[in-house]
Motif scaffolding. Structure first.
Motif, PDB file in Angstrom:
ATOM      1  N   ASN A 173      30.410 -10.572  77.865  1.00 18.50           N
ATOM      2  CA  ASN A 173      29.612 -11.356  76.829  1.00 18.50           C
ATOM      3  C   ASN A 173      29.611 -12.869  77.530  1.00 18.50           C
ATOM      4  OD1 ASN A 173      28.843  -9.265  75.462  1.00 18.50           O
ATOM      5  ND2 ASN A 173      30.612  -9.595  73.907  1.00 18.50           N
ATOM      6  N   GLY A 174      29.430 -12.824  78.986  1.00 17.98           N
ATOM      7  CA  GLY A 174      29.322 -13.981  79.594  1.00 17.98           C
ATOM      8  C   GLY A 174      30.798 -15.108  79.511  1.00 17.98           C
ATOM      9  N   ALA A 175      31.780 -14.466  79.268  1.00 18.72           N
ATOM     10  CA  ALA A 175      33.305 -14.866  79.194  1.00 18.72           C
ATOM     11  C   ALA A 175      34.197 -14.221  79.796  1.00 18.72           C
ATOM     12  CB  ALA A 175      33.825 -15.280  77.506  1.00 18.72           C
ATOM     13  N   LEU A 176      35.279 -14.851  80.398  1.00 15.74           N
ATOM     14  CA  LEU A 176      36.451 -14.285  80.927  1.00 15.74           C
ATOM     15  C   LEU A 176      37.235 -13.659  79.900  1.00 15.74           C
ATOM     16  CD1 LEU A 176      37.076 -16.435  84.153  1.00 15.74           C
ATOM     17  CD2 LEU A 176      35.824 -14.218  84.002  1.00 15.74           C
ATOM     18  N   VAL A 177      37.859 -12.528  79.672  1.00 20.13           N
ATOM     19  CA  VAL A 177      38.716 -12.158  78.591  1.00 20.13           C
ATOM     20  C   VAL A 177      39.788 -11.614  79.399  1.00 20.13           C
ATOM     21  CG1 VAL A 177      39.038 -10.380  76.864  1.00 20.13           C
ATOM     22  CG2 VAL A 177      36.799 -11.340  77.194  1.00 20.13           C
ATOM     23  N   PRO A 178      41.005 -12.294  79.112  1.00 22.38           N
ATOM     24  CA  PRO A 178      42.271 -11.967  79.752  1.00 22.38           C
ATOM     25  C   PRO A 178      42.892 -10.478  79.582  1.00 22.38           C
ATOM     26  CG  PRO A 178      42.691 -13.435  78.022  1.00 22.38           C
ATOM     27  CD  PRO A 178      41.320 -13.518  78.205  1.00 22.38           C
ATOM     28  N   VAL A 179      43.326  -9.958  80.261  1.00 24.16           N
ATOM     29  CA  VAL A 179      43.632  -8.385  79.935  1.00 24.16           C
ATOM     30  C   VAL A 179      45.218  -8.682  79.730  1.00 24.16           C
ATOM     31  CG1 VAL A 179      44.452  -6.189  80.938  1.00 24.16           C
ATOM     32  CG2 VAL A 179      42.408  -7.683  81.689  1.00 24.16           C
ATOM     33  N   THR A 180      45.399  -8.349  78.395  1.00 21.85           N
ATOM     34  CA  THR A 180      46.572  -8.266  77.704  1.00 21.85           C
ATOM     35  C   THR A 180      46.739  -7.042  76.926  1.00 21.85           C
ATOM     36  OG1 THR A 180      46.098  -9.358  75.598  1.00 21.85           O
ATOM     37  CG2 THR A 180      46.416 -10.695  77.549  1.00 21.85           C
ATOM     38  N   ALA A 181      48.065  -6.710  76.252  1.00 19.56           N
ATOM     39  CA  ALA A 181      48.390  -5.789  75.182  1.00 19.56           C
ATOM     40  C   ALA A 181      47.298  -5.876  74.063  1.00 19.56           C
ATOM     41  CB  ALA A 181      49.771  -5.495  74.868  1.00 19.56           C
ATOM     42  N   LEU A 182      46.995  -6.999  73.669  1.00 21.47           N
ATOM     43  CA  LEU A 182      46.108  -7.232  72.571  1.00 21.47           C
ATOM     44  C   LEU A 182      44.616  -7.271  73.028  1.00 21.47           C
ATOM     45  CD1 LEU A 182      48.081 -10.148  71.150  1.00 21.47           C
ATOM     46  CD2 LEU A 182      47.849  -8.014  70.091  1.00 21.47           C
ATOM     47  N   THR A 183      44.219  -7.507  74.137  1.00 26.15           N
ATOM     48  CA  THR A 183      42.805  -7.558  74.803  1.00 26.15           C
ATOM     49  C   THR A 183      42.674  -6.571  76.027  1.00 26.15           C
ATOM     50  OG1 THR A 183      43.500  -9.527  75.954  1.00 26.15           O
ATOM     51  CG2 THR A 183      42.199  -9.686  73.535  1.00 26.15           C
ATOM     52  N   PRO A 184      43.145  -5.337  75.640  1.00 31.10           N
ATOM     53  CA  PRO A 184      42.879  -4.461  77.095  1.00 31.10           C
ATOM     54  C   PRO A 184      41.438  -4.213  77.491  1.00 31.10           C
ATOM     55  CG  PRO A 184      42.967  -3.129  74.929  1.00 31.10           C
ATOM     56  CD  PRO A 184      43.093  -4.653  74.699  1.00 31.10           C
ATOM     57  N   PRO A 185      41.277  -3.920  78.687  1.00 33.43           N
ATOM     58  CA  PRO A 185      40.143  -3.705  78.730  1.00 33.43           C
ATOM     59  C   PRO A 185      39.252  -2.495  78.389  1.00 33.43           C
ATOM     60  CG  PRO A 185      41.361  -2.927  80.754  1.00 33.43           C
ATOM     61  CD  PRO A 185      42.077  -3.682  79.655  1.00 33.43           C
ATOM     62  N   ARG A 186      37.950  -2.530  77.962  1.00 34.18           N
ATOM     63  CA  ARG A 186      37.133  -1.510  77.485  1.00 34.18           C
ATOM     64  C   ARG A 186      36.757  -0.435  78.598  1.00 34.18           C
ATOM     65  NH1 ARG A 186      33.074  -5.580  73.766  1.00 34.18           N
ATOM     66  NH2 ARG A 186      34.833  -6.114  72.260  1.00 34.18           N
TER      67      ARG A 186
END
Length: 312
Positions: free
Chosen positions: A230-243
């Motif tokens: 969605n136009g942002a860089l999302v860090p890959v963490t245990a809380l924010t894994p890749p979809r």
């Protein structure tokens, strides 16, 4: 010698003040006004760059004595570990009292109920903050908000009134003329004070460089696994894994703001020094929160709604 001539000579002899000197003097004045007018204030300290500036200003306002207020952090439990470690280290170095209240504790009490286990806890900080205010009887919270961060923050006064439910009404604010601040409240009401309200993001970085202030490492460019969403860089963490189907990239990034991992995005950058960050900030055209806070992008009024509910 005439008075006019004496004044001209005094001005010529005085060192020139730059814009950071003026901003610093105003912020110190505001901090002293809070200490003088309020009986039990607290300074909100997250370990982020704005509150790091506040600590420096408090040192200049009150040293060699101790601060006339403790430090408070409302922790979602999902903050970057580099930042919470820095928070604890800096408070210990200053010898000041740090109070940490957690959204997880509010969840355990049942005052915060998540709609799903994956829901961001960031917006629920309001509940935990209001509980901390009630627990300690704080009558003023000093925060590092700036008017240029986000449009809702631009509507705030320097001394911003909250009713006895912790609510903010942007259409019913107190007049604030020149440097006259009004902290009069009834029991249960509250003041939020913003000493660096007139600062910009660039001012903050220039002040950090001038004062030689230490920062959490994630403010500087480093390589990190991210996904583009969605136009942002999302860090890959245990809380924010890749979809599923999202490619993971190693990208050089830095954080313009630090907060809950689930809603704080870095920006692509090679700025690994303060000088480079200042140069990059000077030419950016996107506001700090607009570029980095996924929660504020959910709607045009999301921040204003959270502030009405008692948020920072």
């Amino acid at each position: 010698m005439t008075d006019v001539l004496l004044q001209e000579r005094a001005r010529a002899a005085a060192p020139a003040l730059d814009h950071l000197d003026w901003l610093e003097a105003e912020a110190i004045h505001i901090l002293r006004e809070v200490a003088g007018q309020c009986s039990n204030p607290v300074l909100l300290f997250s370990g982020g760059k704005d509150s790091i500036c506040l600590l420096r200003l408090a040192e200049k306002a009150f040293r060699p004595g101790r601060f006339p207020f403790p430090l408070l952090h409302v922790d979602t439990g999902h903050n970057y570990p580099e930042v919470t470690a820095f928070r604890d280290k800096r408070a210990a170095e200053l010898g000041e009292r740090l109070i940490v209240r957690s959204v997880e504790n509010s969840m355990a009490r049942g005052t915060v109920v998540l709609k799903s286990p994956n829901e961001s806890r960031n917006k629920h900080q309001s509940v935990t903050l209001l509980e901390a205010i009630a627990e300690f009887g704080f009558d003023a919270c000093i925060g590092g908000a700036r008017r240029d961060e986000e449009k809702a923050r631009a509507k705030e006064r320097v001394f911003s009134f909250r009713d006895d439910f912790g609510q903010w009404d942007p259409k019913n604010q107190r007049p604030e003329l020149w440097s006259l601040y009004n902290a009069r409240i009834n029991p249960g009401e509250n003041i939020r004070a913003f000493p660096i309200s007139n600062w910009t993001e660039l001012d903050v970085w220039q002040y950090i460089a001038r004062e030689g202030l230490e920062l959490p490492s994630i403010y500087f460019a480093h390589r990190r696994p991210v996904v583009r969403r969605n136009g942002a860089l999302v860090p890959v963490t245990a809380l924010t894994p890749p979809r599923e189907g999202e490619p993971v990239e190693q990208v050089s990034v830095r954080f313009r703001t630090v907060g809950d991992i689930t809603c704080t995005a870095p920006v692509e950058s090679a700025a690994d020094t303060l000088e480079k960050i200042i140069a990059e900030t000077a030419v950016t055209t996107v506001s700090e929160r607009g570029a980095t806070r996924l929660d504020d992008q959910t709607s045009e009024a999301s921040m204003e709604q959270r502030k009405k509910e008692g948020y920072f």
